[in-house]
Every structure is written in C-alpha cells, then in structure tokens.
Design a protein around this motif. Structure first.
Motif, PDB file in Angstrom:
ATOM      1  N   TRP A 117       0.835  -1.192   0.000  1.00 53.61           N
ATOM      2  CA  TRP A 117       0.000   0.000   0.000  1.00 53.61           C
ATOM      3  C   TRP A 117       0.872   1.244   0.000  1.00 53.61           C
ATOM      4  O   TRP A 117       1.778   1.382   0.824  1.00 53.61           O
ATOM      5  CB  TRP A 117      -0.930  -0.015   1.215  1.00 53.61           C
ATOM      6  N   LEU A 118       0.597   2.153  -0.931  1.00 53.72           N
ATOM      7  CA  LEU A 118       1.431   3.321  -1.174  1.00 53.72           C
ATOM      8  C   LEU A 118       0.634   4.584  -0.860  1.00 53.72           C
ATOM      9  O   LEU A 118      -0.413   4.830  -1.460  1.00 53.72           O
ATOM     10  CB  LEU A 118       1.890   3.346  -2.637  1.00 53.72           C
ATOM     11  N   CYS A 119       1.130   5.384   0.073  1.00 51.32           N
ATOM     12  CA  CYS A 119       0.447   6.625   0.409  1.00 51.32           C
ATOM     13  C   CYS A 119       0.650   7.639  -0.715  1.00 51.32           C
ATOM     14  O   CYS A 119       1.773   7.839  -1.193  1.00 51.32           O
ATOM     15  CB  CYS A 119       0.977   7.190   1.727  1.00 51.32           C
ATOM     16  N   VAL A 120      -0.437   8.293  -1.116  1.00 49.31           N
ATOM     17  CA  VAL A 120      -0.344   9.279  -2.200  1.00 49.31           C
ATOM     18  C   VAL A 120      -0.833  10.665  -1.789  1.00 49.31           C
ATOM     19  O   VAL A 120      -0.633  11.637  -2.521  1.00 49.31           O
ATOM     20  CB  VAL A 120      -1.116   8.808  -3.450  1.00 49.31           C
ATOM     21  N   GLY A 121      -1.487  10.782  -0.623  1.00 50.02           N
ATOM     22  CA  GLY A 121      -1.962  12.096  -0.208  1.00 50.02           C
ATOM     23  C   GLY A 121      -2.974  12.002   0.909  1.00 50.02           C
ATOM     24  O   GLY A 121      -3.114  10.962   1.562  1.00 50.02           O
ATOM     25  N   ARG A 122      -3.696  13.102   1.134  1.00 52.59           N
ATOM     26  CA  ARG A 122      -4.733  13.177   2.151  1.00 52.59           C
ATOM     27  C   ARG A 122      -6.115  13.198   1.493  1.00 52.59           C
ATOM     28  O   ARG A 122      -6.296  13.777   0.413  1.00 52.59           O
ATOM     29  CB  ARG A 122      -4.577  14.445   2.997  1.00 52.59           C
ATOM     30  N   GLU A 123      -7.074  12.568   2.155  1.00 54.31           N
ATOM     31  CA  GLU A 123      -8.428  12.539   1.610  1.00 54.31           C
ATOM     32  C   GLU A 123      -9.008  13.947   1.508  1.00 54.31           C
ATOM     33  O   GLU A 123      -9.827  14.232   0.630  1.00 54.31           O
ATOM     34  CB  GLU A 123      -9.327  11.658   2.474  1.00 54.31           C
ATOM     35  N   SER A 124      -8.577  14.850   2.383  1.00 54.87           N
ATOM     36  CA  SER A 124      -9.089  16.226   2.351  1.00 54.87           C
ATOM     37  C   SER A 124      -8.733  16.940   1.059  1.00 54.87           C
ATOM     38  O   SER A 124      -9.357  17.955   0.709  1.00 54.87           O
ATOM     39  CB  SER A 124      -8.540  17.012   3.543  1.00 54.87           C
ATOM     40  N   TRP A 125      -7.762  16.447   0.316  1.00 48.17           N
ATOM     41  CA  TRP A 125      -7.390  17.073  -0.954  1.00 48.17           C
ATOM     42  C   TRP A 125      -8.450  16.835  -2.028  1.00 48.17           C
ATOM     43  O   TRP A 125      -8.445  17.520  -3.054  1.00 48.17           O
ATOM     44  CB  TRP A 125      -6.053  16.528  -1.449  1.00 48.17           C
ATOM     45  N   VAL A 126      -9.306  15.868  -1.809  1.00 43.94           N
ATOM     46  CA  VAL A 126     -10.380  15.568  -2.764  1.00 43.94           C
ATOM     47  C   VAL A 126     -11.696  15.513  -1.993  1.00 43.94           C
ATOM     48  O   VAL A 126     -12.408  14.518  -2.021  1.00 43.94           O
ATOM     49  CB  VAL A 126     -10.115  14.256  -3.543  1.00 43.94           C
ATOM     50  N   ALA A 127     -12.028  16.602  -1.345  1.00 49.57           N
ATOM     51  CA  ALA A 127     -13.196  16.629  -0.465  1.00 49.57           C
ATOM     52  C   ALA A 127     -14.511  16.687  -1.229  1.00 49.57           C
ATOM     53  O   ALA A 127     -15.513  16.115  -0.781  1.00 49.57           O
ATOM     54  CB  ALA A 127     -13.089  17.821   0.479  1.00 49.57           C
ATOM     55  N   ASP A 128     -14.529  17.371  -2.379  1.00 46.47           N
ATOM     56  CA  ASP A 128     -15.779  17.616  -3.095  1.00 46.47           C
ATOM     57  C   ASP A 128     -15.833  16.843  -4.411  1.00 46.47           C
ATOM     58  O   ASP A 128     -14.790  16.528  -5.006  1.00 46.47           O
ATOM     59  CB  ASP A 128     -15.929  19.108  -3.383  1.00 46.47           C
ATOM     60  N   PRO A 129     -17.039  16.546  -4.899  1.00 46.21           N
ATOM     61  CA  PRO A 129     -17.162  15.868  -6.199  1.00 46.21           C
ATOM     62  C   PRO A 129     -16.412  16.635  -7.286  1.00 46.21           C
ATOM     63  O   PRO A 129     -16.522  17.861  -7.395  1.00 46.21           O
ATOM     64  CB  PRO A 129     -18.669  15.885  -6.453  1.00 46.21           C
ATOM     65  N   GLY A 130     -15.629  15.898  -8.068  1.00 49.88           N
ATOM     66  CA  GLY A 130     -14.838  16.500  -9.136  1.00 49.88           C
ATOM     67  C   GLY A 130     -13.437  16.883  -8.709  1.00 49.88           C
ATOM     68  O   GLY A 130     -12.572  17.130  -9.566  1.00 49.88           O
ATOM     69  N   ASP A 131     -13.159  16.963  -7.399  1.00 47.65           N
ATOM     70  CA  ASP A 131     -11.797  17.275  -6.942  1.00 47.65           C
ATOM     71  C   ASP A 131     -10.851  16.151  -7.346  1.00 47.65           C
ATOM     72  O   ASP A 131     -11.191  14.962  -7.254  1.00 47.65           O
ATOM     73  CB  ASP A 131     -11.760  17.423  -5.425  1.00 47.65           C
TER      74      ASP A 131
END
Length: 395
Positions: free
Chosen positions: A50-64
């Motif tokens: 499993w490879l970390c790629v970022g934080r879920e908050s970076w894609v908070a909204d639809p289309g992010d």
C-alpha cells in the motif's frame, strides 16, 4: 541468465539484518545504490504494498482531483460525482499521453493530445474520429483502476488487486497514535515536492533513527528529545508499520525556538503522550513525526535507485488554523523544522555517497537504532518472498 547480484546466497544473507538489534547488521550497500536491485524492489515492494499518495481532504468535493507519480507510474486520485474515491492511471489508453496534471476540480478528464475524454470514474466517453477503426469499442476502454484505502485520513493505493487490506495490519500503530486523532487533523496542502539525490530507504531510516537525534541535531532546537529516552515497542509479526517513542525533557515539547507547544495541543493526548514524541513509519511511503501541537508527515515517492521525491505536510488539531496569530506561530515551527531537515538531508546525501564506496560495509547497530531493525524485519521477508516467487516462475 543468472544475475550476478540476485542469488539465493544474497537473500539468505539478509537474515542477519533481522536479528536482535544487539546482533543485527545493516543491509548490503547495493540495496541502496544498484539499479538492478531497485528494479527487483519495484516488484517486491511497490507492486504489492500500500502506497500513500496524499490526504483525503485534498479531494473533499465531487470532481476534486490530484495527480502524483511513484516508481514511474502516473496516478490520478479523484472524487466522483457520486462521492466515491477513485485512484487510477492517468495514462490515456490511446497513445499514452497523460490525461491529468496537477490538481483541481473537473467534470472529467480529456487527453489534450487527441481529445479522448474520460468520465471521473475512468470510463472512456469520447474518442473523436475512431468510427473507421475496425473492432473499436469505447465501452471496453477505461483508465486502469487501482485499489484505494483510507487510513487516518491518508489515501493509499495498491497496484495489486489481491493484496491484503492495510488497516487491520496497522492496529498497533493506530492505537499508539490515537491521541492525535490524525483522521480529523487539519492542515494545508503541501507545497511542490522536492527531489532528493539519495535512496528512499536512507530517508526512511533517518526519520526514525533515535541514535543521531541529539548528536547531529545538537542544540536548542532538538536537545529536549534526547536519544537516551528512545524506545522501540515490540509489534505484531504481520504489522504493516512500526514506530519509535522518544521521551522529552519537559511536557508539550515541540520543534520551535521556545521548545514548547505554541499551537493548540491535540485535545485527546494523554499526560503520557504529552511527555514524549512519536515517530511512525508505514513503509514504503509514509513517515510521521507527532508532537503535542503538530504532526509532520512525509510522503516518499521513489523514482530511481538513488533518488526520490517527497511531499512534506503539516497537520494540526481541529480549529488550530483559526487560532490567534496562527501564521506567525506555524512559521516558527516551519523555521525550526527546516533547519533540522536541512541537517538530515545533508548527511543523507553524504551517506548515499558513502554507500557507493568500495569501502562501504554492513555495519552494526546501536540499541538506539532499534527502528532500523524494525524496518529490516518489514523489508527482508518481502524481498525473500519475491525472490522465491521469481525463481518458481522460471523453473
């Protein structure tokens, strides 16, 4: 053709790196410098872990969406209109142009080269002038999909559709850092990643190394986290991560010129938590430094045997970013962290040079390097298992 480096004897000899810290020796220098070994490592680790790629908050909204790359694989992570988190290759299935760059919000992805267009879930929805192509069926084409798992707000992907889930193998680490409530912690998106001229494992080992702490970093920015107070808890054999505890000379210690927390303290920390710092690694990509008022996270992205990129981010207690003089206070933290990381990066570059030398050997560990032995016990079985599997395929 038999590899002069990858042999049964080589992999058997790695067992000496997993002995008790009093007996173990370091990994062979070629594990940090050799191109052939890195190609093997890509299969042994990066293709199945499993490879970390970022934080879920970076894609908070639809289309992010945001893009990244690891071991040469371009990746796009996106929130679909239905709210689903997806990760997939950003390589157009026509002529290999990347369909997404950077980050933003989109209704879909369009290849700028020939205008093939993809929905947010990766389905091909448009392919101009393909009506005369024999047997072409756009309904059968989509961007390759990767497995996704969110752990404490961090987004992990896996290229292996059969890999075991990550979370169940991180229960011990999650319990140790529970007081920081990392899933709810807040922070700005990191600045542009930096590329470093040393192997990813050199950085991983340095970040969790208690031995160098108040030797290399001797001075007012680090003396309150003495190497003598480091400890390395025993973890379950199947753990997907490990950590070091390091006592501090006073409660609520933090990396800044005052030596104490200057931002709101994570409210769920126990008195014991507030008297120490914690350094956690989820190899091969995520490293955490947890203090009373901040979490520093490092996302490592190997790209060659002797280079990697790294994202550096900060997380704070909920609401801390609205506290009085936040920007000035966090600047103090960043200034101290920059000094400390510059010291680390300088020695990491010189370590990489030394590892190339004919005089580099497999050294021995201090008890204060217990995290290095923990790292080895994660690495070596994976190396050995992959070697056995490769041999079986060639029989």
């Amino acid at each position: 053709m038999r590899s002069p480096l990858l042999t049964e004897e080589f992999f058997e000899d790695l067992n000496s790196s997993t002995l008790s810290v009093e007996e173990a020796q370091t990994l062979p220098p070629v594990c940090y410098t050799d191109r052939e070994f890195f190609e093997f490592e890509k299969e042994a680790l990066f293709s199945h872990e499993w490879l970390c790629v970022g934080r879920e908050s970076w894609v908070a909204d639809p289309g992010d969406y945001f893009t990244t790359s690891i071991v040469g694989e371009p990746v796009v992570v996106v929130r679909t209109r239905e709210g689903e988190l997806r990760a997939m290759s950003s390589v157009c299935q026509h002529r290999a142009m990347l369909v997404a760059e950077g980050c933003g919000n989109a209704h879909g992805f369009t290849c700028p080269y020939h205008h093939w267009s993809y929905a947010l879930d990766g389905r091909l929805v448009g392919a101009p002038a393909m009506d005369k192509t024999v047997g072409f069926d756009k309904s059968r084409i989509r961007l390759p999909q990767f497995r996704v798992e969110v752990w404490l707000g961090f987004v992990f992907i896996n290229f292996d559709p059969t890999a075991p889930a990550l979370g169940p193998r991180l229960t011990a680490v999650a319990a140790a850092i529970a007081g920081w409530d990392v899933a709810r912690a807040e922070g700005p998106r990191p600045e542009k990643a930096t590329r470093y001229p040393f192997n990813w494992k050199v950085m991983f080992e340095n970040n969790n190394d208690g031995y160098h702490a108040n030797r290399l970093h001797k001075g007012p920015l680090h003396d309150f986290v003495p190497s003598s107070l480091a400890s390395f808890p025993q973890l379950p054999p199947d753990t997907a991560g490990y950590y070091r505890l390091n006592g501090t000379t006073h409660p609520d210690a933090s990396f800044n010129a005052t030596q104490k927390a200057i931002l709101p303290i994570f409210p769920q920390l126990t008195a014991e938590d507030r008297q120490r710092m914690l350094f956690a690694n989820i190899p091969p990509t995520l490293s955490l430094v947890l203090t009373a008022d901040a979490v520093i996270y490092l996302i490592l992205r190997a790209d060659t045997a002797e280079t990697h990129e790294m994202d550096v981010g900060l997380l704070f207690a909920p609401g801390a970013m609205q506290s009085t003089a936040f920007e000035h206070r966090v600047a103090m933290l960043v200034q101290a962290a920059t000094v400390i990381m510059a010291q680390d990066q300088h020695v990491d570059e010189l370590v990489q040079q030394g590892l190339r030398s004919r005089f580099a050997i497999r050294g021995r560990y201090s008890w204060q390097e217990g995290a290095q032995r923990q790292f080895n016990t994660w690495l070596v079985p994976r190396y050995q298992r992959c070697w056995v599997q490769m041999q079986a395929r060639h029989r």
